[in-house]
Write an enzyme that holds these catalytic residues in place. Structure first.
Site, short mmCIF file in Angstrom:
data_model
loop_
_atom_site.label_atom_id
_atom_site.label_comp_id
_atom_site.label_asym_id
_atom_site.label_seq_id
_atom_site.Cartn_x
_atom_site.Cartn_y
_atom_site.Cartn_z
N LYS A 13 0.83 -1.20 0.00
CA LYS A 13 0.00 0.00 0.00
C LYS A 13 0.87 1.27 0.00
O LYS A 13 0.65 2.17 -0.78
CB LYS A 13 -0.92 0.03 1.24
CG LYS A 13 -1.85 -1.18 1.33
CD LYS A 13 -2.76 -1.12 2.55
CE LYS A 13 -2.03 -1.21 3.88
NZ LYS A 13 -1.32 -2.49 4.09
N ARG A 88 -9.89 0.30 8.39
CA ARG A 88 -9.43 -1.06 8.66
C ARG A 88 -10.51 -1.86 9.40
O ARG A 88 -10.24 -2.97 9.84
CB ARG A 88 -8.20 -1.00 9.56
CG ARG A 88 -6.88 -1.23 8.83
CD ARG A 88 -5.76 -1.07 9.85
NE ARG A 88 -4.57 -1.78 9.51
CZ ARG A 88 -3.50 -1.24 8.93
NH1 ARG A 88 -3.51 0.01 8.56
NH2 ARG A 88 -2.43 -1.97 8.71
N ARG A 127 11.39 -5.63 5.02
CA ARG A 127 11.11 -4.19 4.86
C ARG A 127 12.07 -3.35 5.69
O ARG A 127 12.32 -3.63 6.85
CB ARG A 127 9.67 -3.90 5.29
CG ARG A 127 9.38 -2.41 5.38
CD ARG A 127 7.92 -2.08 5.30
NE ARG A 127 7.13 -2.60 6.39
CZ ARG A 127 5.81 -2.52 6.45
NH1 ARG A 127 5.13 -1.98 5.46
NH2 ARG A 127 5.16 -3.01 7.49
N ARG A 160 10.99 -1.75 11.21
CA ARG A 160 9.89 -1.43 12.12
C ARG A 160 9.80 -2.49 13.22
O ARG A 160 9.94 -3.68 12.94
CB ARG A 160 8.58 -1.36 11.36
CG ARG A 160 8.30 0.03 10.80
CD ARG A 160 7.15 0.06 9.87
NE ARG A 160 5.95 -0.62 10.37
CZ ARG A 160 4.79 -0.66 9.73
NH1 ARG A 160 4.68 -0.07 8.55
NH2 ARG A 160 3.76 -1.29 10.24
N ARG A 171 -0.82 -9.47 13.12
CA ARG A 171 -1.40 -8.48 12.20
C ARG A 171 -2.19 -9.15 11.08
O ARG A 171 -3.20 -8.63 10.63
CB ARG A 171 -0.30 -7.57 11.65
CG ARG A 171 0.16 -6.54 12.69
CD ARG A 171 1.57 -6.07 12.45
NE ARG A 171 1.72 -5.33 11.22
CZ ARG A 171 2.88 -5.20 10.56
NH1 ARG A 171 3.97 -5.77 11.03
NH2 ARG A 171 2.94 -4.50 9.46
P1 ADP Z 1 0.91 -2.25 7.66
O1 ADP Z 1 2.26 -2.25 7.09
O2 ADP Z 1 0.59 -3.45 8.51
O3 ADP Z 1 -0.17 -2.00 6.69
P2 ADP Z 1 0.56 0.30 9.09
O4 ADP Z 1 1.79 1.11 9.08
O5 ADP Z 1 -0.56 0.71 8.20
O6 ADP Z 1 0.98 -1.20 8.83
O7 ADP Z 1 -0.03 0.19 10.58
C1 ADP Z 1 0.80 -0.14 11.67
C2 ADP Z 1 -0.05 -0.29 12.93
O8 ADP Z 1 -0.71 0.95 13.22
C3 ADP Z 1 -1.16 -1.32 12.84
O9 ADP Z 1 -0.73 -2.63 13.14
C4 ADP Z 1 -2.16 -0.77 13.88
O10 ADP Z 1 -1.73 -1.07 15.21
C5 ADP Z 1 -2.02 0.74 13.70
N1 ADP Z 1 -2.99 1.24 12.68
C6 ADP Z 1 -2.71 1.75 11.46
N2 ADP Z 1 -3.84 2.12 10.82
C7 ADP Z 1 -4.86 1.80 11.66
C8 ADP Z 1 -6.28 1.89 11.57
N3 ADP Z 1 -6.89 2.39 10.48
N4 ADP Z 1 -7.01 1.46 12.63
C9 ADP Z 1 -6.43 0.97 13.73
N5 ADP Z 1 -5.11 0.83 13.88
C10 ADP Z 1 -4.32 1.24 12.86
P1 ADP Z 2 2.19 -1.97 3.18
O1 ADP Z 2 2.16 -0.48 3.21
O2 ADP Z 2 0.99 -2.55 2.48
O3 ADP Z 2 2.41 -2.60 4.52
P2 ADP Z 2 4.79 -1.63 1.85
O4 ADP Z 2 4.50 -0.75 0.68
O5 ADP Z 2 5.43 -1.06 3.03
O6 ADP Z 2 3.43 -2.40 2.27
O7 ADP Z 2 5.65 -2.87 1.31
C1 ADP Z 2 6.15 -3.86 2.19
C2 ADP Z 2 7.56 -4.25 1.75
O8 ADP Z 2 7.49 -4.95 0.50
C3 ADP Z 2 8.53 -3.09 1.55
O9 ADP Z 2 9.81 -3.49 1.95
C4 ADP Z 2 8.50 -2.85 0.03
O10 ADP Z 2 9.76 -2.36 -0.43
C5 ADP Z 2 8.24 -4.26 -0.50
N1 ADP Z 2 7.39 -4.26 -1.72
C6 ADP Z 2 6.36 -3.44 -2.01
N2 ADP Z 2 5.82 -3.76 -3.20
C7 ADP Z 2 6.51 -4.82 -3.66
C8 ADP Z 2 6.44 -5.61 -4.86
N3 ADP Z 2 5.52 -5.37 -5.82
N4 ADP Z 2 7.33 -6.63 -4.99
C9 ADP Z 2 8.24 -6.88 -4.02
N5 ADP Z 2 8.37 -6.16 -2.90
C10 ADP Z 2 7.53 -5.14 -2.71
#
Ligand code: ADP
Ligand code: ADP
Ligand code: ZN
Length: 221
Positions: A13, A88, A127, A160, A171
């Site tokens: 995302k 979410r 990541r 992270r 998660r």
């Molecule tokens: P991910 O890489 O899992 O998509 P995020 O960076 O979006 O992670 O979220 C990290 C953490 O922040 C989640 O595991 C949750 O604890 C909290 N969080 C993020 N967005 C939300 C949301 N919309 N509602 C509740 N908790 C959230």
């Molecule tokens: P989210 O926000 O959904 O948690 P991220 O965008 O942070 O996901 O991506 C998670 C990890 O996967 C990061 O280290 C990113 O560099 C890697 N990544 C993202 N898209 C791809 C892809 N299409 N193929 C391989 N690795 C990816």
């Protein structure tokens, strides 16, 4: 454009939001980033959110929806926004719909990025994020030129604290239980676009752009 990027942790995302931001001049609103910032600054919200984030649980809906409602008031959201990691839960989706209705607006589309579980785990475990500018890397799929150092700003890369195996499993369970129901929620409202999240980030980005081109004109704004 008012868009939502939906998908399990590690689906890409944040990565896609970075790509989309270059095409559409709209702000990228990541609730994860906003919450991590609040934790870092030790604000009231940060103090309350921290324990949930450490365990991989959702921060309570009231806290997150208030944070997003506030963010959507900023003038930069007038022309649209790209929500990443919100909503979410069904309660959050309802709160977003109410908030938009109040200002006579609606979502244009919800892009659901789908990636097999094994790939999610691989993506999350590798990541790395720049502490200074937030740029995302992956140990294997997108490594920086110099190990541990950001290509863009020379900032230090870190892992992270919630990207460890145990919290990742938690998660993924939370995603299935609380977030996956949004697929039928938005499907019922004809806002859902299912995107294959496998392959290179650029390929996934092209699929999203192609899907955006099919958004009905009545929905576009
Ligand atoms: P991910 O890489 O899992 O998509 P995020 O960076 O979006 O992670 O979220 C990290 C953490 O922040 C989640 O595991 C949750 O604890 C909290 N969080 C993020 N967005 C939300 C949301 N919309 N509602 C509740 N908790 C959230
Ligand atoms: P989210 O926000 O959904 O948690 P991220 O965008 O942070 O996901 O991506 C998670 C990890 O996967 C990061 O280290 C990113 O560099 C890697 N990544 C993202 N898209 C791809 C892809 N299409 N193929 C391989 N690795 C990816
Ligand atoms: Zn950087």
């Amino acid at each position: 454009m008012r868009l939502v990027l939906l998908g399990p942790p590690g689906a890409g995302k944040g990565t896609q939001a970075q790509l989309l931001k270059q095409t559409f001049a709209i702000p990228h609103i990541s609730t994860g980033d906003l919450l991590r910032q609040a934790v870092k600054e030790e604000t009231n919200l940060g103090k309350q959110a921290r324990a949930y984030m450490d365990k991989g649980e959702l921060v309570p809906d009231e806290l997150v929806t208030a944070m997003v409602a506030e963010r959507l008031q900023h003038p930069d959201c007038a022309s649209g926004f790209l929500l990443d990691g919100f909503p979410r839960s069904i309660a959050q989706a309802d709160a977003l719909a109410d908030e938009l209705t109040r200002s006579g607006k609606r979502l244009d589309g919800v892009m659901s990025i789908m990636v097999p579980r094994a790939d999610l785990i691989e993506r999350l475990s590798g990541r790395r994020v720049c502490r200074e500018c937030g740029t995302m890397y992956h140990e294997r799929f997108d490594p920086p030129k110099r190990a541990g150092v950001c290509d863009k700003c020379q900032g230090v890369l870190y892992q992270r604290s919630d990207d460890n195996a145990e919290t990742v499993s938690a998660r993924l369970v939370v995603y299935e239980r609380s977030t996956a129901p949004l697929l039928s929620y938005y499907g019922d409202r004809e806002l859902l676009y299912e995107i294959d999240g496998r392959g290179m980030p650029e390929e996934v980005g092209q699929r999203i752009t192609a899907a955006l081109n099919t958004v009905p004109a009545t929905h576009r704004s």
